[in-house]
Design an enzyme around this catalytic site. Structure first.
Site, short mmCIF file in Angstrom:
data_model
loop_
_atom_site.label_atom_id
_atom_site.label_comp_id
_atom_site.label_asym_id
_atom_site.label_seq_id
_atom_site.Cartn_x
_atom_site.Cartn_y
_atom_site.Cartn_z
CB SER A 263 0.08 -38.91 18.66
OG SER A 263 0.68 -37.00 18.62
CD GLU A 284 4.44 -48.35 12.11
OE1 GLU A 284 3.12 -48.85 11.86
OE2 GLU A 284 5.59 -49.40 10.93
#
Length: 527
Positions: A263, A284
């Site tokens: 997240s 990412e």
């Protein structure tokens, strides 16, 4: 076959399945991968673990699959010690020979692709074809890495001084820490480890605690290859665990690069922690991906693309399509066709043939889905299809959902990791591009059009601001030859192909003076 009603009389199907059959499948799958009902979750050349015992639960049934003894702080410290030693051995192995080891790992993974795919389906919840496809991603990136091992090229740079040579050299970083998420318990580690290994680094992996069985199964396969080649097993170390282990990896100076997938909120904390010690970070993070369908698009192609992009993996991909912008001229017709397509979706046991939508991974994800639906209604939106959690069923099932809502509603700007697709009507392509770019995330985006002018504008400086910019294909995924990642709150990291390998190495600019003289640059004289 049991039927479940959706909005406006549309229906979705769920296939019932036998508990006895599920238990048998679990037992056979674990045995094929060398797993048991209890497993050690730390590997650094030897197996161990002194942390909590965490049970893996099948999200489709709520039944326990198996348990893994996680690592604690002492285990992580020992693992990093061994990985640091292993990195010094591994970096001296010539890159093409490192590629040969990765090739053997690729073959070993291929031999176990079926049981690994089933384990992903059992433990994560994605349908079996996607589970097998995820293992195939690791196999494919390993193929790519084998070729890359002979192409880790620097460059020769012209020197302005006579009798001097300048060149760029790439060397291994040392230890790479990979913190991966539950939704891709195999592929994300594969992207990082295969490329990182041919670059000459040891890898320490912390997967999601809820998919620890998959982490253990993959590590067992890799460890066997290393041991067979008389190499330190700690080259591919494993430290399962929770947030404390992830924080330990982020803080530790022995970890030269931290690759984190998860997240945006957690990624921000990881980045600050790593930056505080001047480490390197590859992020990412979240995605809030949009598809724009213009009035000149191939509608059949667009409907098929959006169906998988929005519903695949039950909306639990970072590249899931969450926003759909439809030109006002085609809006009503397109919505009608999309609703009919959603009505054909079978949801249920991810191991059953014909199932297109499995469960959400956790009960908390179902809660987040329901909160998202409530927010849509509060913020002036409508539910066009679905909108219900199927709480009367075992497992974590929800209905794939279509909403109609304003582009700037707060819920539209928030990534909800569930199959909720927000649809928005637009008047012109400039407006749609602006709305595509207005969210905080910048991972993937796609435009459906037959106009070359609009295609090239979309991929140009005034088009999408995402790291992945597609035309006439959905937002999901990318071929391994291209770099995968996004901008803004998605973190800016890149994995897989192109020049992503450079993140796992240190760049050195070297000047060699073979002239016997000592001329200075820029013509400076110091006599």
């Amino acid at each position: 076959m049991r039927m479940f009603g959706g909005a406006r009389g549309l229906r979705m199907q769920r296939t019932c399945f036998s508990t006895t059959s599920a238990v048998r499948t679990t037992s056979v799958t674990l045995k094929a991968l060398g797993l048991d009902s209890y497993n050690l979750g730390v590997y650094n050349g030897v197996w161990g673990g002194n942390g909590d015992v965490v049970e893996s639960v099948n999200p489709a049934t709520g039944e326990v699959i198996g348990a893994v003894q996680q690592s604690n702080g002492s285990d992580l410290d020992q693992t990093l010690q061994q990985a640091t030693k292993a990195a010094k051995v591994w970096r001296e192995v010539p890159a093409p020979k490192r590629g040969e080891i990765v090739r053997q790992m690729r073959n070993a993974l291929f031999e176990k692709i079926e049981p690994l795919g089933k384990l992903v389906a059992l433990e994560m919840g994605k349908i079996l074809p996607e589970g097998i496809g995820e293992v195939q991603e690791y196999i494919d990136i390993a193929d790519y890495a084998v070729g890359l091992s002979r192409m880790l090229n620097g460059k020769v740079i012209p020197s302005e001084r006579s009798g001097h040579m300048m060149m760029e050299v790439w060397n291994p970083l040392g230890v790479v820490g990979v913190i991966s998420a539950f939704n891709f318990p195999v592929a994300v580690y594969g992207w990082n480890s295969a490329v990182s290994m041919v670059c000459g680094n040891a890898v320490v992996w912390k997967g999601a605690p809820s998919t620890s069985l998959t982490s253990v199964a993959i590590t067992k396969i890799l460890a066997e290859v290393l041991e067979r080649n008389s190499l330190p097993g700690a080259i591919c170390s494993l430290a399962t665990g929770g947030a404390d282990i992830g924080e330990g990896i982020a803080k530790d100076k022995r970890v030269n690069l931290v690759s984190f997938t998860g997240s945006t909120n957690v990624g921000r904390k990881v980045a600050l922690t790593v930056q505080e010690r001047f480490g390197k970070c590859l992020l990412e993070l979240g995605g809030n991906n949009a598809i724009i369908v213009h009035n000149d698009a191939d509608i059949d192609l667009a409907v098929r693309s959006i169906l998988f992009a929005a519903v695949g993996t039950a909306g639990q991909r970072c590249t899931t399509t969450r926003r759909l912008f439809l030109h006002e001229e085609i809006h009503d017709t397109f919505i009608e066709r999309l609703q009919k397509a959603y009505g054909q979706i079978k949801i249920g046991n991810p191991l059953e043939s014909g199932i297109l939508c499995g469960p959400l991974h956790t009960k908390s994800a179902v809660d987040a889905f329901e909160q998202g639906i409530a927010d849509v209604k509060k913020q002036g939106g409508k539910i066009l299809y679905g909108g219900n959690a199927l709480r009367n069923l075992p497992g974590n099932f929800v209905q794939p959902t279509i909403t109609s809502i304003s582009h700037d509603a707060p819920v539209v700007h928030r990534e909800i990791f569930a199959p909720i697709l927000h649809t928005i009507k637009y008047a012109n392509i400039e407006e749609a591009i602006e709305w595509n770019n207005e969210v905080g995330q910048g991972l993937s985006s796609s435009l459906f059009t037959t106009s070359p002018e609009k295609m090239f504008n979309w991929i140009g400086p005034s088009g999408s601001d995402c790291g992945i910019v597609n035309v006439n294909i959905p937002t999901n995924g990318a071929e391994i030859g291209g770099a995968f990642g996004g901008e803004k709150e998605t973190g800016g990291g890149r994995e897989s192909g192109s020049t992503s390998w450079q993140q796992y190495m240190r760049r050195q600019t070297c000047t060699i003076n073979y002239s016997g003289m000592l001329p200075l640059a820029q013509g400076i004289k110091f006599e």
